[in-house]
Design a protein around this motif. Structure first.
Motif, short mmCIF file in Angstrom:
data_model
loop_
_atom_site.label_atom_id
_atom_site.label_comp_id
_atom_site.label_asym_id
_atom_site.label_seq_id
_atom_site.Cartn_x
_atom_site.Cartn_y
_atom_site.Cartn_z
N GLN A 1 7.98 -21.54 89.66
CA GLN A 1 7.35 -21.43 88.36
C GLN A 1 6.48 -22.66 88.12
O GLN A 1 6.90 -23.78 88.33
CB GLN A 1 8.40 -21.32 87.27
N VAL A 2 5.27 -22.42 87.64
CA VAL A 2 4.34 -23.52 87.39
C VAL A 2 4.73 -24.26 86.12
O VAL A 2 5.04 -23.64 85.10
CB VAL A 2 2.91 -22.97 87.26
N GLN A 3 4.74 -25.57 86.20
CA GLN A 3 4.97 -26.41 85.02
C GLN A 3 3.82 -27.39 84.89
O GLN A 3 3.37 -27.96 85.89
CB GLN A 3 6.30 -27.14 85.13
N LEU A 4 3.37 -27.59 83.66
CA LEU A 4 2.25 -28.47 83.38
C LEU A 4 2.67 -29.48 82.32
O LEU A 4 3.22 -29.08 81.28
CB LEU A 4 1.04 -27.67 82.89
N SER A 25 3.26 -28.85 88.66
CA SER A 25 4.27 -28.65 89.69
C SER A 25 4.53 -27.16 89.84
O SER A 25 4.22 -26.37 88.94
CB SER A 25 5.57 -29.38 89.35
N GLY A 26 5.09 -26.79 90.98
CA GLY A 26 5.39 -25.38 91.21
C GLY A 26 4.24 -24.59 91.78
O GLY A 26 4.34 -23.37 91.92
N ALA A 96 -4.06 -25.86 81.22
CA ALA A 96 -3.77 -24.48 81.57
C ALA A 96 -4.08 -24.24 83.03
O ALA A 96 -4.96 -24.90 83.60
CB ALA A 96 -4.59 -23.54 80.70
N ALA A 97 -3.39 -23.28 83.64
CA ALA A 97 -3.60 -22.99 85.04
C ALA A 97 -3.38 -21.51 85.32
O ALA A 97 -2.63 -20.82 84.60
CB ALA A 97 -2.66 -23.81 85.92
N SER A 115 -0.32 -20.08 82.61
CA SER A 115 0.60 -21.22 82.56
C SER A 115 0.01 -22.27 81.64
O SER A 115 -1.19 -22.59 81.74
CB SER A 115 0.81 -21.82 83.95
N TRP A 116 0.84 -22.83 80.77
CA TRP A 116 0.37 -23.77 79.75
C TRP A 116 1.34 -24.94 79.64
O TRP A 116 2.55 -24.79 79.78
CB TRP A 116 0.29 -23.08 78.40
#
Length: 126
Positions: A1-4, A25-26, A96-97, A115-116
Motif C-alpha cells: 500500500q502506498v503511503q505519502l 513508500s510502498g 498525491a500519487a 493515494s494521498w
C-alpha cells in the motif's frame, strides 16, 4: 500500500520561499505519476503541479514561474520549491500519487490520483 508523508510547510511572509517534501513508500517496480494539490478553507482541493516518472511537469497557471516540482525517483521523494509566495497560496498542501503515466491533461485532476498524504500547512502573511 502506498503511503505519502508531506513535510516542509510553515509560516512565511509574502515574497518568501518554502520547499515542501513528500516521502513515498510502498511503490512497486512500476512507474508512478505524482502531484501536489492544495486546499484552502472553504475551497475545493486544486491541483498545483504534477510530474510524470519521465519528469514531464505541468503547473496551474496561478503558480507558473514561482513553483517548481521535482522528484528523486531513487529515493521516492517528491518536492515542491515555492518562491515569491503570496497570501493566496495559503492552504494545506497535499502530495498525491497514482501508478502509471498520466496524460498531461490529467496531471492536475483530483480524480486522477488514488493515494494521498495527510498534508502540510503553508501560511503566507502579507
Amino acid at each position: 500500500q502506498v503511503q505519502l508523508v508531506e513535510s516542509g510547510g510553515g509560516s512565511v511572509q509574502a515574497g518568501g520561499s518554502l520547499k515542501l517534501s513528500c516521502e513515498a513508500s510502498g511503490f512497486t517496480n512500476s512507474r508512478y505519476s505524482m502531484a501536489w494539490f492544495r486546499q484552502a478553507p472553504g475551497k475545493e482541493r486544486e491541483g498545483v503541479a504534477g510530474i510524470s516518472r519521465s519528469d514531464h511537469a505541468e503547473y496551474d497557471d496561478s503558480v507558473k514561474g514561482r513553483f517548481t516540482i521535482s522528484q528523486d525517483t531513487h529515493k521516492n521523494m517528491l518536492y515542491l520549491q515555492m518562491v515569491d509566495l503570496k497570501p493566496e497560496d495559503t492552504a494545506m498542501y497535499y502530495c498525491a500519487a497514482v501508478r502509471g503515466n498520466l496524460w498531461s491533461w490529467k496531471f492536475l485532476l483530483r480524480s486522477s490520483y488514488d493515494s494521498w498524504g495527510r498534508g502540510t500547512q503553508v501560511t503566507v502573511s502579507s
